[in-house]
Design an enzyme around this catalytic site. Sequence first.
Site, PDB file in Angstrom:
ATOM      1  N   LEU A  33       0.822  -1.218   0.000  1.00 16.26           N
ATOM      2  CA  LEU A  33       0.000   0.000   0.000  1.00 16.26           C
ATOM      3  C   LEU A  33       0.853   1.263   0.000  1.00 16.26           C
ATOM      4  O   LEU A  33       1.906   1.312   0.605  1.00 16.26           O
ATOM      5  CB  LEU A  33      -0.902   0.021   1.239  1.00 16.26           C
ATOM      6  CG  LEU A  33      -1.906  -1.107   1.398  1.00 16.26           C
ATOM      7  CD1 LEU A  33      -2.835  -0.804   2.573  1.00 16.26           C
ATOM      8  CD2 LEU A  33      -2.712  -1.355   0.131  1.00 16.26           C
ATOM      9  N   HIS A  37      -3.376   4.195  -2.598  1.00 12.12           N
ATOM     10  CA  HIS A  37      -4.385   3.297  -2.019  1.00 12.12           C
ATOM     11  C   HIS A  37      -5.091   3.981  -0.839  1.00 12.12           C
ATOM     12  O   HIS A  37      -6.308   3.866  -0.679  1.00 12.12           O
ATOM     13  CB  HIS A  37      -3.740   2.019  -1.472  1.00 12.12           C
ATOM     14  CG  HIS A  37      -3.058   1.173  -2.503  1.00 12.12           C
ATOM     15  ND1 HIS A  37      -1.695   1.040  -2.575  1.00 12.12           N
ATOM     16  CD2 HIS A  37      -3.555   0.405  -3.500  1.00 12.12           C
ATOM     17  CE1 HIS A  37      -1.379   0.230  -3.564  1.00 12.12           C
ATOM     18  NE2 HIS A  37      -2.491  -0.168  -4.145  1.00 12.12           N
ATOM     19  N   GLN A  61      -3.323 -12.290 -13.456  1.00 13.82           N
ATOM     20  CA  GLN A  61      -3.130 -11.084 -14.261  1.00 13.82           C
ATOM     21  C   GLN A  61      -1.662 -10.806 -14.578  1.00 13.82           C
ATOM     22  O   GLN A  61      -1.344  -9.780 -15.175  1.00 13.82           O
ATOM     23  CB  GLN A  61      -3.785  -9.877 -13.600  1.00 13.82           C
ATOM     24  CG  GLN A  61      -3.098  -9.347 -12.348  1.00 13.82           C
ATOM     25  CD  GLN A  61      -3.927  -8.281 -11.668  1.00 13.82           C
ATOM     26  OE1 GLN A  61      -4.944  -8.560 -11.040  1.00 13.82           O
ATOM     27  NE2 GLN A  61      -3.504  -7.036 -11.771  1.00 13.82           N
ATOM     28  N   GLY A 147      -8.053   3.541  -9.002  1.00 15.11           N
ATOM     29  CA  GLY A 147      -7.285   4.752  -9.277  1.00 15.11           C
ATOM     30  C   GLY A 147      -7.200   5.013 -10.777  1.00 15.11           C
ATOM     31  O   GLY A 147      -7.122   4.078 -11.578  1.00 15.11           O
ATOM     32  N   VAL A 176      -2.566   9.802  -7.606  1.00 18.48           N
ATOM     33  CA  VAL A 176      -1.800  10.518  -6.576  1.00 18.48           C
ATOM     34  C   VAL A 176      -0.336  10.508  -7.004  1.00 18.48           C
ATOM     35  O   VAL A 176       0.169   9.471  -7.458  1.00 18.48           O
ATOM     36  CB  VAL A 176      -1.972   9.852  -5.190  1.00 18.48           C
ATOM     37  CG1 VAL A 176      -1.174  10.591  -4.122  1.00 18.48           C
ATOM     38  CG2 VAL A 176      -3.448   9.800  -4.806  1.00 18.48           C
TER      39      VAL A 176
HETATM   40  O1  PAF Z   1      -4.885  -2.399  -9.656  1.00 16.17           O
HETATM   41  C1  PAF Z   1      -4.641  -3.432  -8.991  1.00 16.17           C
HETATM   42  O2  PAF Z   1      -3.968  -3.399  -7.955  1.00 16.17           O
HETATM   43  C2  PAF Z   1      -5.176  -4.773  -9.483  1.00 16.17           C
HETATM   44  O3  PAF Z   1      -5.172  -4.843 -10.860  1.00 16.17           O
HETATM   45  C3  PAF Z   1      -6.546  -5.129  -8.897  1.00 16.17           C
HETATM   46  C4  PAF Z   1      -7.614  -4.146  -9.344  1.00 16.17           C
HETATM   47  C5  PAF Z   1      -6.482  -5.154  -7.382  1.00 16.17           C
HETATM   48  C6  PAF Z   1      -6.977  -6.519  -9.376  1.00 16.17           C
HETATM   49  O4  PAF Z   1      -6.075  -7.491  -8.971  1.00 16.17           O
END
Ligand code: PAF
Length: 284
Positions: A33, A37, A61, A147, A176
């Site tokens: 974070l 965030h 991902q 964001g 940010v």
């Molecule tokens: O932006 C991110 O941190 C990621 O792509 C998310 C939205 C948490 C999905 O894993």
Amino acid sequence: MEIIQLPEDMQRRAGECRRARRSIGLVPTMGALHEGHLSLIRRCRAENDVVIMSLFVNPAQFNRTDDLERYPRDLEGDSRMAREAGVDVIFAPTAEGMYPDGYVTYVNVARITERWEGAARPGHFRGVATVCTKLFTICRPHRAYFGQKDYQQSLVVRRLAADLNLGLEIVVSPTVREPDGLALSSRNVLLSPEERRQATVLSRALFQAQAAVRGGERDAGRVRAAIEAEIRSAQLAAVDYVGVCDPDTLEPLVRVTGKAVAVVAASFGTTRLIDNAILDPQPE
Ligand code: PAF
């Protein structure tokens, strides 16, 4: 603050909140974070009765295993920051909890995922769309917070929420930045001091593009070329893409006649960063 690991426990807890007519806000994160965030968490806190933050480094991902392995992780620090920022529940599932043996269902958002991050990281948005859909069905939020730094991601999530009638509001908050302009990202900690210094070229190039468009430049090709030349002026920057495109479809533009978005990606050493800026010929 509660920490919940099992999807079924989280779903039960969300159901209790809904039955008690308490509004649920979700801030999806992959941890590590930073102030970006925290600004989403604070907004979520102000707009909802219950604040859930998901913390899950989503393997689906990542198209490169070295990138997944290098992704910064700090559960203890994240929990402390989340508690201080007003999170009620951290949902921190395991990869096996989210994708158990036999898992075969994925969400594919077409068209807006084809260019830019989608082209550079095959499968990335399928992973994002899948995990966000699962997080929405598990945490059952009324609102979910993202964001603008991940501009294309925010379009993808908006699209899937609308197309699948998920019945929640997608809230997108401004990027940010550090005082020198660098967009906050969990990956920034991976930069060496010299890479970190040179990485400011991304926001500088974007701010110059905003000024050029405000000053009357309408040729999208020239704006794009100027952004790319500025980024290439940083010795350590390896440009991945630069686009000046329609803010809704992400198709490249020929002329900037209304609002546009400039999107950039570049690597500094082994760390890949993205950034973007809205180009507005007639800012309010
Ligand atoms: O932006 C991110 O941190 C990621 O792509 C998310 C939205 C948490 C999905 O894993």
